[in-house]
Structure formats: C-alpha cells, structure tokens
Write an enzyme that holds these catalytic residues in place. Structure first.
Site, mmCIF file in Angstrom:
data_model
loop_
_atom_site.group_PDB
_atom_site.id
_atom_site.type_symbol
_atom_site.label_atom_id
_atom_site.label_comp_id
_atom_site.label_asym_id
_atom_site.label_seq_id
_atom_site.Cartn_x
_atom_site.Cartn_y
_atom_site.Cartn_z
ATOM 1 N N HIS A 101 3.615 -16.520 33.367
ATOM 2 C CA HIS A 101 2.264 -16.606 32.856
ATOM 3 C C HIS A 101 1.566 -17.846 33.408
ATOM 4 C CE1 HIS A 101 5.113 -18.358 29.901
ATOM 5 N NE2 HIS A 101 4.255 -19.344 29.851
ATOM 6 N N TYR A 120 -1.464 -17.419 29.149
ATOM 7 C CA TYR A 120 -1.902 -16.032 29.312
ATOM 8 C C TYR A 120 -1.043 -15.370 30.378
ATOM 9 C CZ TYR A 120 -6.081 -16.827 26.498
ATOM 10 O OH TYR A 120 -6.939 -17.115 25.463
ATOM 11 N N THR A 121 -0.571 -14.185 30.063
ATOM 12 C CA THR A 121 0.227 -13.435 31.025
ATOM 13 C C THR A 121 -0.679 -12.456 31.757
ATOM 14 O OG1 THR A 121 2.125 -13.540 29.535
ATOM 15 C CG2 THR A 121 2.248 -11.985 31.363
ATOM 16 N N CYS A 295 6.943 -8.881 21.599
ATOM 17 C CA CYS A 295 5.854 -9.838 21.707
ATOM 18 C C CYS A 295 4.816 -9.534 20.635
ATOM 19 C CB CYS A 295 5.207 -9.803 23.094
ATOM 20 S SG CYS A 295 4.092 -11.204 23.395
#
Length: 322
Positions: A101, A120-121, A295
C-alpha cells in the site's frame, strides 16, 4: 498501516489518531501495556532511530515522496471516489508489490498544519501504462470527529490534473504470483485457494490481489470473496467485482451480505452478519493450501470472522488480517 504508521507516531501524541481507527472500550484490553502518560511540558524528546528491515524492491526509495498527477476521477457509490494516479517518469507501478500500500498525508484546516497519515491500498496497478487506482471512501464530520476523515477529504477534493504526494509502504503481505505469497519477510508459501472476507473499504487490498491473480492466465489460484456492507448502496466497486465474477466465473466466486437494510428488491444475496453458513458456502474449505485474508473493523475481524473460521477448521496460521 503496520510499522510505518507506528514509526510516524513515535514520540508524538497519537491519542486522536488511535481513537479514529480503534473501537471504543479497547483501552481496557490494553491496560497491561500502559507505561505512563506523555508529559507535554517537557517538549519533544529526541528518540533513537532503530534499524529497519532490508528494503524490498520498490518503485519508491525508502521514505521518498513522489508527486503523482490525478489522471481521472470517478464518483463510485455514496461518498466514494476512484482516483487514477499517474506515477512520474522513471518509476514503475510493477515494482509496487501486489498486496502493498501507499501512505498519504494531509493536514486539516484547523490543525495548525499538523499532518495525518493514512495507508491506502491501490485496487489496481497497470504495468504497461504506469498508473495506480485508489478507491477512497470520503468520511465527513461527525459529533465524535468534527474534522471527519482528514486524508479521505483531501483525496476527495482532488481534481484531474492536481498532484497527490504518496509514499510507498510495503506492508506485511506480498503476493508473488501463481499461488505463492510471503508474510512479513517469512518463507514463501503456496496456496491453491484464497478467500477474502471484507467489510466496507476493507475491499481495497482484496481487490488488488484478486485483479492481479485474474490478470495472469497461468495463475490457477481459486478465488473467493465474501463482502459485507451496511446497505446495498455502500458496496464499493461493485461494478468491478461483478464484471470480474462474470468474466472469470470458473476462477472467482463472490457473495455479498448487507446488515442494516431489509432485503431490497432484486437482491439475491444475504441480509445478515457474516455467519458460519456464509463462511462454509462462500469460502474455500479448510486445507493446508487454503489461505484466508480479512480486512475490516476490529469487531468484524476479531470478534466475528476469525473465531468462526477457526471453529470451521481453518488453521490460524492460514488466516491473515490486512
């Protein structure tokens, strides 16, 4: 965000940041690790810098910030945007490992310049055209957090042509291709089936890995996705997910569930919290080569999904939380 987030908070008062991403009441569970309160009257201490692990190959030098241009912006779902960022010349999206990420920082208007960082991925990295896609849920102000999501609002306000400074952060999980993966610099492991259980914006790391696997016609890894949201409108990137499920129906199984809405018309999926039935029907069966990733919020991962997976028979060592 792993190690990078902790390093950025070292020596700082991170109470507010901690509260934003952890459930209320968790302080009691951490009582055994409490070592004292920061004495703000003493100023900032000079802390020793400990050696980091050896760097993985990456398009970004360790700690380097790159200025990426917003190539396109699309509204997706409620209060969410899909940003396509172009990497500057000389960098390669292919060097950003699958599963990794990026870190993005922004300052709130009332913070006096104090920056907040978030991981943020990218949901996709195009290897030929040198761009990455960020799916961002924009969080507005609430009574508990009057400033809202500082970084998400910053990203949501970007327009085509604007620049976004990003830093790479490799994370603990790396997908190496064709079923091979590594966790936290450990030994290379092999999976024949991979399941992804996500809630809300937790879809982003799953979608990055899923798209990378499906893009490779020689990767025979079977993929399963169980995606939980409050309402049907909250489902992020549904058009992308449904398109992948249609195109790769023999390799990719997906299932949705919503928890805060009565069954909508034309809804052919679940309307309940993730339960044992869903994990049995829409996740690969327990096996030494089955790998499950999670997640989402703490309660979703640790109090709901993880215990159920272990009850079904999945090995704890084959369950990973982004």
């Amino acid at each position: 965000g792993g190690t990078t987030v902790l390093e950025e908070a070292a020596g700082c008062d991170c109470t507010e940041e901690w509260s934003k991403i952890h459930p209320k009441g968790l302080e009691d569970a951490l009582e055994g690790w409490f070592i004292g309160e920061v004495d703000s009257s003493k100023g900032n201490a000079k802390l020793p810098v400990y050696g980091r692990k050896a760097k993985r190959e990456c398009a970004f030098a360790d700690g380097e910030t790159l200025s990426c241009a917003v190539q396109s912006k699309k509204e997706v779902g409620e209060s969410s945007v899909l940003l396509r960022l172009t990497l500057p010349g000389g960098t390669r999206a292919e060097s950003l490992a699958v599963g990794s990420h990026v870190m993005i920082s922004a300052a709130a208007a009332k913070s006096g310049g104090k920056k907040t960082s978030r991981a943020y991925t990218p949901i996709a990295c195009n290897l030929e055209e040198n761009y990455l896609d960020l799916l961002v849920k924009v969080y507005g102000a609430t009574p508990d957090f009057p400033e809202g999501g500082v970084v998400s609002q910053y990203l949501g306000s970007r327009s085509v042509g604007d620049s976004v400074p990003i830093r790479a952060n490799k994370g603990e999980f790396m997908y190496l291709g064709r079923g091979s993966y590594r966790i936290d610099e450990g030994a290379v492991r092999k999976a024949s089936s991979m399941g992804f259980i996500c809630a809300g914006s937790g879809i982003t790391p799953a979608l990055q890995v899923i798209q990378a696997i499906l893009r490779d016609p020689l990767d025979e890894t079977e993929l399963w996705l169980l995606f939980s949201n409050k309402t049907e409108k909250d489902i992020l990137a549904r058009d992308i997910i449904d398109s992948l499920a249609s195109k790769y129906s023999k390799r990719f199984v997906r299932w949705y569930t919503i928890t805060k809405e009565k069954r909508p018309q034309m809804w052919g999926y679940s309307t309940d919290r993730v339960n044992e039935w869903m994990l049995t029907m829409f996740m690969p069966p327990p096996d030494s080569e089955t790998f499950i990733t999670l997640c989402g919020p703490y309660e979703f991962v640790s109090e709901c999904c993880q215990p159920l997976l272990e009850e079904i028979g999945h090995l704890e060592t084959n369950i990973f939380t982004f």
